[in-house]
Structure formats: C-alpha cells, structure tokens
Design a protein around this motif. Structure first.
Motif, mmCIF file in Angstrom:
data_model
loop_
_atom_site.group_PDB
_atom_site.id
_atom_site.type_symbol
_atom_site.label_atom_id
_atom_site.label_comp_id
_atom_site.label_asym_id
_atom_site.label_seq_id
_atom_site.Cartn_x
_atom_site.Cartn_y
_atom_site.Cartn_z
ATOM 1 N N PRO A 186 20.354 -2.893 -3.735
ATOM 2 C CA PRO A 186 19.060 -2.246 -3.526
ATOM 3 C C PRO A 186 19.448 -1.450 -2.009
ATOM 4 N N GLY A 187 18.427 -0.536 -1.946
ATOM 5 C CA GLY A 187 18.693 0.217 -0.580
ATOM 6 C C GLY A 187 17.553 1.397 -0.103
ATOM 7 N N TYR A 188 17.577 1.440 0.993
ATOM 8 C CA TYR A 188 16.465 2.465 1.574
ATOM 9 C C TYR A 188 16.894 3.303 2.520
ATOM 10 N N ILE A 189 16.831 4.632 2.139
ATOM 11 C CA ILE A 189 17.293 5.681 3.118
ATOM 12 C C ILE A 189 15.921 6.052 3.921
ATOM 13 N N ALA A 190 16.087 6.084 5.192
ATOM 14 C CA ALA A 190 14.817 6.092 6.135
ATOM 15 C C ALA A 190 14.361 7.667 6.465
ATOM 16 N N PHE A 198 12.848 5.837 -6.367
ATOM 17 C CA PHE A 198 11.259 5.772 -6.107
ATOM 18 C C PHE A 198 11.010 6.772 -5.469
ATOM 19 N N ASP A 199 9.628 7.378 -5.828
ATOM 20 C CA ASP A 199 8.889 8.308 -4.845
ATOM 21 C C ASP A 199 8.946 7.732 -3.449
ATOM 22 N N PRO A 200 9.429 8.259 -2.370
ATOM 23 C CA PRO A 200 9.157 7.811 -0.984
ATOM 24 C C PRO A 200 7.690 7.751 -0.533
ATOM 25 N N ASP A 201 6.632 8.508 -1.114
ATOM 26 C CA ASP A 201 5.595 8.327 -0.572
ATOM 27 C C ASP A 201 4.585 7.242 -1.416
ATOM 28 N N SER A 202 4.406 7.562 -2.890
ATOM 29 C CA SER A 202 3.866 6.755 -3.754
ATOM 30 C C SER A 202 4.411 5.385 -4.184
ATOM 31 N N GLY A 203 5.743 5.462 -4.102
ATOM 32 C CA GLY A 203 6.644 4.072 -4.671
ATOM 33 C C GLY A 203 6.612 4.020 -6.014
ATOM 34 N N MET A 204 6.189 5.159 -6.842
ATOM 35 C CA MET A 204 6.382 5.370 -8.053
ATOM 36 C C MET A 204 7.887 5.528 -8.519
ATOM 37 N N ALA A 205 8.070 4.840 -9.552
ATOM 38 C CA ALA A 205 9.610 4.999 -10.228
ATOM 39 C C ALA A 205 9.563 6.636 -10.538
ATOM 40 N N GLN A 206 10.751 7.344 -10.144
ATOM 41 C CA GLN A 206 10.795 8.758 -10.048
ATOM 42 C C GLN A 206 11.962 8.960 -11.140
ATOM 43 N N ALA A 207 13.118 8.503 -11.312
ATOM 44 C CA ALA A 207 14.009 8.822 -12.181
ATOM 45 C C ALA A 207 14.872 7.742 -12.222
ATOM 46 N N HIS A 253 17.074 12.669 1.179
ATOM 47 C CA HIS A 253 17.359 11.480 0.366
ATOM 48 C C HIS A 253 16.444 10.419 0.858
ATOM 49 N N ARG A 254 15.471 10.567 1.295
ATOM 50 C CA ARG A 254 14.546 9.470 1.833
ATOM 51 C C ARG A 254 13.679 8.484 0.769
ATOM 52 N N GLY A 255 13.830 7.461 0.902
ATOM 53 C CA GLY A 255 13.159 6.611 -0.102
ATOM 54 C C GLY A 255 13.975 5.347 -0.848
ATOM 55 N N PHE A 256 13.316 4.132 -1.468
ATOM 56 C CA PHE A 256 14.044 3.300 -2.033
ATOM 57 C C PHE A 256 14.873 3.649 -3.158
#
Length: 322
Positions: free
Chosen positions: A53-57, A89-98, A61-64
């Motif tokens: 796992p990782g997070y780009i702040a 995951f979407d960086p704002d909503s947290g929804m799985a994006q792709a 490329h921002r997001g989980f």
C-alpha cells in the motif's frame, strides 16, 4: 471502476513512458511526498500473497493505492509467475477508481527503475549487456536498456537452458541490426567486460561475485527482492558505489544488503546512497563500479497506474469493465 488489461497497458506504456514514470516516483520519494507503508507478505504451502500500500500526498498522482500480488510455487506454461491487481482510489472521495494488471505493471516499472539508474550511472557509450536470468524481467530489462544505450552485444545466462533459448530467440527478433545476442553457460563468461549487468534470476544464493565484473561495470540487482534471497555476493557491493531504490525497504527486506552491512560494518552503511539523488540534473556517478539495488516500492506502481490511466484516456482506447 475500470480494469486495464495487459494488452491495454503495453499499448500505451512504452519504455520511454515507463522511464518518465520511474523518475517521477523517485522524485516523489525524495521530496517526501510518498508515504511509505511496510510491505505485507502472507505465506501458504503453495506460495504467498504480497500487499504494497501507499499514499502520494501531492501532485498529479495524489491519492491512495495498493498492489496485491500472488506468487505461486507451481508455474503454469503461458502464465506469469506473479498475478494480481494494482488498485488506485479517488484522492477526494476515496472511491475505487481503477484496477490494473499487476503483473504487467510490475514487469514494466521494475525495468524502468533499472533504466533510470543505468541512464545516470552507466557509461554513455555502454554497448555490452549481460542478463543473468531469462524470464519476463530479463525480456523487459533488455527492452529498457535498448531504449537508453546503443547496445551492440547481449549475453544471456540462465540456470534453465530452455528459458535461455526462448529469450535468445525473442531477443534476436527484437534487437537492432548489428547487435549480437549470445547465450553463455557460465555467469563469469556472461559478465566478463560487460558494461551493464542485470541480475534478474530469482536465485536464492549468490551467483555473482565482484571478481567476475569489469571495474567500470554498472549492476542492476533486481531478482533478490525478498528476505532470504541473494544474487550478489557482498564483494560486489564492497568495491562499488551503491544506490538503493528505497532505503527503508532495502534495509528491511534485502538479505544482500543486510549481509553486506553485517560483513563490512558502519562505514558500508554510511556510504549507501539513495537513487532519488540521481534525479538532480547535477548528479554525476562516481568513478568505477556502481550498483543499483532494488526491492521495489509502491510509489512506482501507483505512478505507473495513474500514468497508464491518463495515457489510455488520451488515446481513447476502449476499456474493459472490472
């Protein structure tokens, strides 16, 4: 949520695009914009599943994101040894994006990391490449090295003669005219006088020692990416300038680095360098042998995934629903 397949990824993620993404991931790590989480590995009698796992702040490329990959002990012909997905995951909503084929991303981004280090550390006119190993990573590394250096000779060694012959046949169809491709029965023969050496063998114990290498050789140490596996004898590191892809991960997970430090002590630890330092335009390699040691880190997968999504959207490629 969309799923990006092997074919879709390869259509847009060229060696040049992968090299650009590798540099961006190193920059994020160096600037402190990548939040590092320890890799988790869960064993079973038939293999293991690894989670990165990782997070780009900050930045584009921002997001989980997370990579889940399963490695099985039994190989099935025609299928990769590593299977799984990279999910962003979407960086704002947290929804799985792709989601993306993790085997393909791992293959291409790993070779691109090596290409980034090689481009900075190997001689500009390097023409001889030695590949120790003949699997998917060997093929990807050959393509990546061809993108940055004018190779004229490629030597391949593998414990499996069958795998070696398959790679040789592929290489002879894909290298430029005038580039000689040959198989070698011994590691020492393959690396003799080689400008660039890529160890992608998956060996559990060292196959390469310092006395086999040319004084100017650049080594990409890739295959031994888990605790308990080693490709390089400590003597390879001892007489070289050593760059780590991710210091925290290498110190925790690389048995090669751990044994090198145990044998040579604090001076060796102090001399280790970070690959992200090579992003600076003023960076210059030290004279003599250089080694790039990689165990992988999640920012590489996440930057690659978000880059691939944008490239596919720009190319208006039809996508497969997950």
């Amino acid at each position: 949520m969309r799923f990006y397949s092997d074919a879709e990824i390869r259509r847009v993620f060229t060696p040049q695009q992968a090299l650009r993404a590798a540099r961006q991931a190193f920059e994020l790590l160096g600037d402190g914009h990548f939040v590092f989480y320890p890799r988790q590995v869960y064993e079973s009698p038939t293999g293991f599943i690894g989670q990165m796992p990782g997070y780009i702040a900050a930045g584009a490329h921002r997001g989980f994101g997370v990579k889940n990959i399963v490695v099985t002990k039994a190989r099935i012909d025609g299928l990769p040894s590593h299977n799984g997905v990279v999910t962003i995951f979407d960086p704002d909503s947290g929804m799985a994006q792709a989601a993306f084929d993790a085997s393909t991303i791992t293959e291409l981004r790993t070779a691109a990391m090596s290409a980034f280090a090689t481009d900075r550390l190997a001689a500009p006119g390097a023409t001889t490449l030695a590949l120790l190993g003949a699997g998917d990573q060997a093929r990807a590394h050959l393509a990546a090295m061809l993108a940055i250096r004018p190779l004229r000779r490629v030597r391949v060694w593998s414990r499996s003669a069958e795998s070696r012959e398959r790679l040789l046949a592929w290489a002879r169809r894909n290298v430029p005219a005038g580039c000689v491709v040959e198989g070698c029965a011994a590691v020492a023969t393959a690396v003799a006088d080689a400008d660039i050496v890529c160890t992608v063998s998956g060996a559990r114990s060292p196959i390469l020692s310092g006395d086999m290498l040319a004084p100017h050789a650049h080594v990409n140490a890739i295959g031994a990416s888990r605790p308990g596996a080693e490709e390089l004898d400590p003597s390879v590191f001892r007489d070289a300038t050593v760059y780590l892809d991710c210091r925290a991960a290498c110190l925790e997970e690389s048995s090669e680095i751990q044994r090198y430090l145990a044998q040579y002590g604090d001076a060796a630890a102090t001399a280790l360098r970070d690959a992200f330092d090579l992003c600076a335009d003023t960076a210059r390699p030290a004279p003599g042998r250089t080694v790039f040691k990689s165990v992988g880190f999640a920012a590489q997968d996440l930057v690659a995934a978000r880059s691939i999504e944008r490239l596919c959207q720009a190319a208006c490629l039809p996508l497969m629903p997950a």
